[in-house]
Design an enzyme around this catalytic site. Structure first.
Site, mmCIF file in Angstrom:
data_model
loop_
_atom_site.group_PDB
_atom_site.id
_atom_site.type_symbol
_atom_site.label_atom_id
_atom_site.label_comp_id
_atom_site.label_asym_id
_atom_site.label_seq_id
_atom_site.Cartn_x
_atom_site.Cartn_y
_atom_site.Cartn_z
ATOM 1 N N HIS A 189 -5.795 2.862 1.314
ATOM 2 C CA HIS A 189 -5.098 4.033 1.850
ATOM 3 C C HIS A 189 -5.793 4.665 3.077
ATOM 4 C CE1 HIS A 189 -3.056 3.324 -1.793
ATOM 5 N NE2 HIS A 189 -3.761 4.097 -2.584
ATOM 6 N N ASP A 214 0.909 -1.138 0.000
ATOM 7 C CA ASP A 214 0.000 0.000 0.000
ATOM 8 C C ASP A 214 0.947 1.185 0.000
ATOM 9 O OD1 ASP A 214 -1.426 2.288 0.752
ATOM 10 O OD2 ASP A 214 -2.992 1.065 1.633
ATOM 11 N N HIS A 215 1.064 1.871 -1.124
ATOM 12 C CA HIS A 215 2.156 2.845 -1.213
ATOM 13 C C HIS A 215 2.015 3.988 -0.195
ATOM 14 C CE1 HIS A 215 -0.542 5.228 -3.787
ATOM 15 N NE2 HIS A 215 0.260 6.249 -3.580
#
Ligand code: BG6
Length: 519
Positions: free
Chosen positions: A265, A202-203
Site C-alpha cells: 500500500h 492491492d486494494h
C-alpha cells in the site's frame, strides 16, 4: 463476443461504464472472510448500480458442504452485516442471487476441477461461455496448485490472439513474503497464463482518492509545475490505523507491518505521488512508470537501514478510550515476539526530479485514530522581507491529499490577519469530496472487480512491480537481521509510534504532520 485485445485500456470506459463483458466469476475460498465481507457485497453493489455485465454468474468454490440456496442465504446475511449500505433490496436480491452458485470441492482434488468444468459447461445459465475470472481468495501457498489444476481441467489457457474467450486469474495479497517467494508465485502463475491474464490486487489502488492522485497531478498544471525538488522540500505519507492485529495474530507473526502495509500500500501510494507522467493512460504505460520509480529508490544498505528505518511494536495502552493489550499479549502471538507493528522509513528517489528530496513514510497499528494522508511540504520563501519580524507565524506551503476518511485535498498558505499590524497566519483552502460530489464512496473491491472483468490491468500490480517492491523490503529486513527490538522501539497503543520515529524527522529539522482526526 467481447474481444480481449480491445479491452486493455482505460479508454474502454464509456460514459463511466465498461464495455459489456459477459463472464463467470469463480471464487476459490468461497466460504472465507474475504468473499462474505468484500467480494459478494461488491458484486451486489455493482449489480444494483447497473454496472455488472448484462449476463454474469458467480460460482463459489469451497470445501464445505453447502447448496446454492444455503450459500446465497449466507451471502445475503454478509451483505446486511458488512456491505457499505448494509441493506438488501428484496427484488434486486432475488434477481442478483439467481446468478450465484456454489460448487463443493477440495482445492487439491483434481476431480473437483473436472466437476467444476462440467458444471460450468452444463449450466443453462445465459452466461454460457468461456469468459472466466478465477478469483483466488485462498492462501498463496495454493496458487500454484489451483492454476495447475485449472489448466489440466481445460479451464485455463494462455490467451492467444485469435481466442474468442478469455480467462483471467485474480490473486490477493500477501503476494509472497520476500522476493524469492514472490518470484516462485509468479513462475507458478505464468506457467499457464500470460502476464496480461494475471491481476494482482492491492486494494489501495481501488480507492477513489488513491486513483485521484494521478488525475490530480497530471490534470492540474499549477501543481505539476511545482512537483519536483525545485519547489518541494519533503513529502510525508502516513497510513495510521486505530485497530490492533485483532484475530490476525498468527498471520501478523509471519508478516509484520513492513510486509503487510509498506511493501504494497505505501509503496503504491509513493509510486503514484512520485512517478513521471506516462505517455498515455494505458495500463502498461502507467505501470512502466511506477516500476521505474520503484527502481529509482536508493538502495537500502544496512547502514542506511540503521539510520533511516524505524520499527516499533505496541504495548498496552488506550485507543479512543478503549483499553488495548500489548502486541505480545495478543492471541497467537509469541510473548517474546520481535515482529513490528509500526514502520517509518526515510527514502530517497535518485532521479532527476527528486534528487535530494526525502520521502518519509510511516504506518502502524493501534495509533490514536485511522487516517491516511500524503503531505507535500513546499520549500519556504526566502527569508528576506519578513526577516526583521521574528514573531510572525510564517509557515511554508503544504498540500495535503487526504486519502481516508473524509477524503479531501487542502492547501495551506499564509494570510494576513485583518488589521493595522503585519500579522500573518496559516490558512487553508479545502476541497472535500463529499461536499463537491456527495457521499459517493464505492468500495475499492467494486472498482477492482469491474476492472478485472473488463480486462483493464491499470489498477493491478505487474510482476516486475511486485518484485521490485519486495527487493526494497528485503533490503530493509536484511538490515534488521535478527536484532531484537530495543526499548526505544516500543510505543504505547494510542500514541503515534515510538520516539525513534520522531527522531528520524527531527534529525532533518522536520516534524511529522499529525493528520486531522475523522470528522
Ligand atoms: C490490509 C492489511 O492489506 O490493509 C491490514 O493486511 C490493514 O493489516 C488493511 O488493516 C488496511 O486497509 P484499509 O482499506 O482499511 O485502509
Amino acid at each position: 463476443m467481447v474481444d480481449l485485445s480491445k479491452l486493455n485500456s482505460m479508454s474502454d470506459i464509456q460514459d463511466g461504464h465498461k464495455l459489456d463483458n459477459p463472464c463467470t466469476i469463480v471464487i476459490f475460498g468461497a466460504s472465507g472472510d474475504l468473499t462474505i465481507r468484500k467480494l459478494i457485497p461488491a458484486l451486489y453493489h455493482l449489480y444494483t448500480d447497473g454496472q455488472m455485465p448484462s449476463s454474469f454468474r458467480v460460482v463459489g468454490f469451497a470445501r464445505r458442504e453447502k447448496t446454492d440456496e444455503s450459500w446465497r442465504d449466507e451471502m445475503r446475511v454478509g451483505i446486511e452485516k458488512y456491505s457499505r449500505t448494509r441493506r438488501v433490496d428484496a427484488n434486486k436480491w432475488q434477481a442478483f442471487s439467481g446468478n450465484l452458485y456454489y460448487h463443493r470441492g477440495d482445492l487439491t482434488d483434481f476431480g473437483a476441477y473436472g466437476g467444476l468444468a462440467k458444471r460450468l459447461a452444463a449450466s443453462d445459465h445465459a452466461a454460457q461461455f468461456g469468459n472466466l475470472v478465477f478469483y483466488l481468495a485462498v492462501s498463496p501457498s495454493l496458487y500454484g496448485e489451483v492454476v495447475d489444476q485449472l489448466q489440466a481441467a481445460g479451464l485455463l489457457k494462455r490467451y492467444e490472439q485469435n481466442d474468442v474467450n478469455w480467462q483471467r486469474v485474480v490473486v490477493e495479497k500477501p503476494f509472497g513474503r520476500d522476493l524469492q517467494s514472490a518470484q516462485l508465485l509468479n513462475n507458478q502463475l505464468i506457467k499457464h497464463a500470460l502476464e496480461r491474464q494475471i491481476f494482482r490486487i492491492d486494494h489501495y489502488l481501488g480507492k477513489e482518492t488513491v486513483q485521484n492522485i494521478m488525475m490530480f497531478r497530471f490534470s492540474n498544471a499549477i501543481f505539476e509545475q511545482l512537483w519536483s525538488r525545485e519547489a518541494i522540500e519533503h513529502v510525508q505519507i502516513t497510513v495510521s490505523e486505530d485497530i490492533g492485529v485483532g484475530s490476525r495474530g498468527g498471520y501478523f507473526e509471519e508478516a509484520g507491518t513492513l510486509r503487510d502495509m509498506m511493501q504494497n500500500h505505501l509503496l503504491q501510494i509513493l509510486s503514484l505521488v512520485a512517478m513521471e507522467p506516462p505517455p498515455v493512460l494505458e495500463a502498461e504505460d502507467i505501470r512502466n512508470e511506477k516500476v521505474k520509480l520503484l527502481k529509482s529508490i536508493r538502495k537500502m544498505t544496512p547502514e542506511a537501514v540503521a539510520k533511516h528505518v524505524v520499527r516499533g511494536q505496541y504495548f498496552a495502552g488506550t485507543v479512543n478510550g478503549e483499553n488495548r493489550e500489548g502486541y505480545r499479549q495478543e492471541e497467537r502471538v509469541n510473548s517474546k515476539s520481535n515482529v513490528e507493528t509500526f514502520v517509518a522509513v526515510k527514502l530517497f528517489i535518485d532521479n532527476w526530479r527528486w534528487s535530494g528530496v526525502p520521502f518519509y513514510l510511516r504506518t502502524g497499528k493501534n495509533l490514536p485514530y485511522s487516517a491516511s494522508e500524503v503531505r507535500v511540504q513546499f520549500r519556504p520563501t526566502p527569508n528576506v522581507l519578513f526577516a526583521a519580524q521574528d514573531d510572525l507565524d510564517l509557515q511554508a506551503n503544504a498540500l495535503t491529499l487526504r486519502l481516508q476518511p473524509d477524503e479531501r485535498i487542502s492547501l495551506r498558505f499564509n494570510g494576513k490577519v485583518p488589521g493595522n499590524s503585519i500579522e500573518t497566519r496559516p490558512v487553508r483552502m479545502h476541497f472535500g469530496y463529499d461536499a463537491e460530489f456527495g457521499a459517493y464512496t464505492p468500495e475499492a473491491y467494486e472498482r477492482l472487480l469491474l476492472e478485472a472483468m473488463a480486462g483493464d490491468a491499470t489498477l493491478f500490480i505487474r510482476r516486475d512491480e511486485v518484485e521490485t517492491a519486495w527487493q526494497i523490503v528485503d533490503d530493509i529486513r536484511a538490515g534488521w537481521g535478527e536484532t531484537p527490538l530495543s526499548n526505544h522501539e516500543f510505543y504505547a497503543a494510542g500514541t503515534w509510534g515510538p520516539v525513534a520515529a520522531e527522531d528520524l524527522l527531527a534529525a532533518d529539522n522536520h516534524l511529522w504532520h499529525i493528520p486531522a482526526p475523522a470528522k
